[in-house]
Design an enzyme around this catalytic site. Structure first.
Site, PDB file in Angstrom:
ATOM      1  N   ARG A  49     -16.711  22.707  10.289  1.00  0.00           N
ATOM      2  CA  ARG A  49     -16.776  21.246  10.498  1.00  0.00           C
ATOM      3  C   ARG A  49     -18.129  20.731  10.005  1.00  0.00           C
ATOM      4  NH1 ARG A  49     -18.655  19.568  14.961  1.00  0.00           N
ATOM      5  NH2 ARG A  49     -17.440  20.923  16.333  1.00  0.00           N
ATOM      6  N   TYR A 102      -7.542  -4.062   1.807  1.00  0.00           N
ATOM      7  CA  TYR A 102      -6.474  -3.092   2.075  1.00  0.00           C
ATOM      8  C   TYR A 102      -6.064  -3.217   3.551  1.00  0.00           C
ATOM      9  CZ  TYR A 102      -4.428   1.355   3.363  1.00  0.00           C
ATOM     10  OH  TYR A 102      -3.612   2.317   3.885  1.00  0.00           O
ATOM     11  N   ASP A 174     -15.728  -0.587  -1.547  1.00  0.00           N
ATOM     12  CA  ASP A 174     -14.561   0.291  -1.666  1.00  0.00           C
ATOM     13  C   ASP A 174     -14.127   0.250  -3.129  1.00  0.00           C
ATOM     14  OD1 ASP A 174     -12.028   1.409  -1.774  1.00  0.00           O
ATOM     15  OD2 ASP A 174     -11.465   0.726   0.219  1.00  0.00           O
ATOM     16  N   LYS A 199      -6.352   8.763  -4.143  1.00  0.00           N
ATOM     17  CA  LYS A 199      -5.831   7.965  -5.242  1.00  0.00           C
ATOM     18  C   LYS A 199      -6.277   8.571  -6.582  1.00  0.00           C
ATOM     19  CE  LYS A 199      -4.094   5.654  -1.879  1.00  0.00           C
ATOM     20  NZ  LYS A 199      -4.980   5.288  -0.842  1.00  0.00           N
TER      21      LYS A 199
HETATM   22  C1  LIG Z   1      -8.463   0.383  -1.347  1.00  0.00           C
HETATM   23  C2  LIG Z   1      -8.150   1.400  -0.311  1.00  0.00           C
HETATM   24  N1  LIG Z   1      -9.103   1.795   0.545  1.00  0.00           N
HETATM   25  C3  LIG Z   1      -8.859   2.739   1.504  1.00  0.00           C
HETATM   26  C4  LIG Z   1      -7.617   3.294   1.662  1.00  0.00           C
HETATM   27  C5  LIG Z   1      -7.375   4.286   2.751  1.00  0.00           C
HETATM   28  O1  LIG Z   1      -7.357   5.575   2.250  1.00  0.00           O
HETATM   29  P1  LIG Z   1      -6.459   6.789   2.864  1.00  0.00           P
HETATM   30  O2  LIG Z   1      -5.033   6.378   2.744  1.00  0.00           O
HETATM   31  O3  LIG Z   1      -6.856   7.942   2.028  1.00  0.00           O
HETATM   32  O4  LIG Z   1      -6.867   6.932   4.306  1.00  0.00           O
HETATM   33  C6  LIG Z   1      -6.593   2.921   0.786  1.00  0.00           C
HETATM   34  C7  LIG Z   1      -5.245   3.508   0.914  1.00  0.00           C
HETATM   35  O5  LIG Z   1      -4.287   3.056   0.334  1.00  0.00           O
HETATM   36  C8  LIG Z   1      -6.867   1.962  -0.216  1.00  0.00           C
HETATM   37  O6  LIG Z   1      -5.919   1.550  -1.074  1.00  0.00           O
END
Ligand SMILES: Cc1ncc(COP(=O)(O)O)c(C=O)c1O
Length: 379
Positions: A49, A102, A174, A199
């Site tokens: 961890r 998101y 992000d 992604k």
């Molecule tokens: C722009 C964006 N940020 C964060 C996330 C969250 O990531 P995760 O699904 O890997 O937890 C997503 C998920 O679709 C996303 O599209």
């Protein structure tokens, strides 16, 4: 000498393994490590961890790709976001988030962190004046996505970094939709970059993960303390899969962009499409900023169906090669209805997504096949 992006993607953090010369980092699938005497771990590693060599390889590679001092890899993008917010904010603090964030980010802030005393405002982050107006004395974070999910809005990273720093706040970007290949927020003044590595970084729809990258060693230390204390770490196999994906990030992103441009050209001419959202279009409100801060405009395309929500749903249902599924950024093309799928958690909130919207994650298949599939779905 600083290597180019693709060289770093293939080699950073991944020298041939010391014992065997294996050119691929091993999956150190272990929870713990032998100690030679009490308090003397043989290799510096104690417990997975806290640290694991495969995760370290991924973290070093991510830091090299974003130009950061340190990167931390998490079990998901949401685990990364949660760790970041709880590291830098406390009860009574305030964050500014995009009004088209998101849905999961919105849910984390509005339905989880708010219960622990975090205050927030949702604003159009493409408009720096609106962001400035939302800043309060206890604003700790200006949080932007750029491009945004799913409306493909663009935020001016350099301008918002200046604004955040004038108010002693952090600018968090992000950058999931762009990936480090298309955009490097730290070089533009951002304090932390967030990725859902699920992604484009992973790129093959076979692993869930997240990352934080910062250029500030003190902040990195605080984040690392919380990563260990909270425990949402990336497991060794997940870290290894993500590293393997990253090796081809540059070539994949160029193909995603090529194919997205073809798809956009097709959609613009189609009578069943009422509007196309893509930052590469000259009439996109964020086009100039995107052109200045991105290498290209990415593989994500959204569009409004001329027939409204029923037509949007029908288009999603009829697509074939475009797989109807949540997520994005993999080699295969995906289609979805954000209002009823990825962004359903924002329904009834100020972040609700228009019902006529369809989101495409344009993959790296043969472009003609993708266009033929969309033509069939739109008919
Ligand atoms: C722009 C964006 N940020 C964060 C996330 C969250 O990531 P995760 O699904 O890997 O937890 C997503 C998920 O679709 C996303 O599209």
């Amino acid at each position: 000498m600083t290597y180019g992006f693709d060289t770093r993607a293939i080699h950073a953090g991944q020298p041939p393994e010391a014992q065997t010369g294996a050119v691929v980092p091993p999956i150190f699938q272990t929870s713990t490590y032998a100690q030679d005497a009490v308090g003397s771990p043989r290799s510096g590693y104690e417990y997975s961890r806290s640290a694991n060599p495969t995760r370290d390889a991924l973290q070093d590679c991510l830091a090299a790709l974003e130009g950061g001092a340190r990167a931390l890899a998490f079990a998901s993008g949401m685990a990364a976001e949660d760790t970041l917010l709880r590291t830098v904010c406390g009860p009574g603090d305030h964050v500014v988030i995009p009004d088209d964030a998101y849905g999961g980010t919105y849910r984390l802030v509005a339905r989880v962190a708010q219960r622990w005393g975090l205050e927030w405002s949702a604003v159009p982050v493409g408009d720096p004046a609106a962001v400035a107006a939302a800043v309060r004395p206890r604003t700790r974070v200006i949080w932007v996505e750029t491009p945004t999910n799913p409306l493909l809005g663009i935020a001016d990273i350099a301008a918002l970094a200046t604004l955040a720093h004038e108010h002693s706040a952090l600018l968090v970007v992000d950058s999931t939709f762009a990936s480090p290949y298309l955009q490097q927020p730290l070089a533009l003044g951002a304090d932390v970059v967030v990725h859902s590595t699920t992604k484009y970084l992973g790129g093959h729809s076979d692993v869930v993960g997240g990352a934080l990258v910062t250029a500030d060693p003190d902040l990195a230390e605080r984040l690392e303390f919380h990563q260990n204390a909270m425990g949402g770490v990336s497991g060794p196999f997940d870290a290894w899969l993500t590293l393997r994906g990253i090796k081809t990030l540059g070539v994949r992103m160029d193909r995603h962009c090529d194919n997205a441009e073809r798809v956009v050209d097709f959609l613009l001419e189609h009578p069943a499409v009422a509007g196309v959202l893509y930052p590469g279009l000259p009439d996109h409100p964020g086009h100039k900023v995107a052109a200045a801060q991105m290498r290209r405009f990415g593989g994500m395309v959204s569009f409004h169906a001329a027939g409204g929500e029923p037509a949007a749903v029908e288009i999603c249902n009829r697509a074939g090669l475009f797989v109807l599924a949540e997520s994005l950024g993999g080699v295969e093309s995906l289609i979805e209805h954000p209002g009823r799928m990825t962004h359903a958690s924002a329904a009834g909130s100020p972040l609700e997504v228009p019902g006529d919207l369809v989101r495409l994650s344009v993959g790296i298949e043969t472009a003609d096949d993708l266009i033929e599939d969309l033509d069939r779905a739109l008919r």
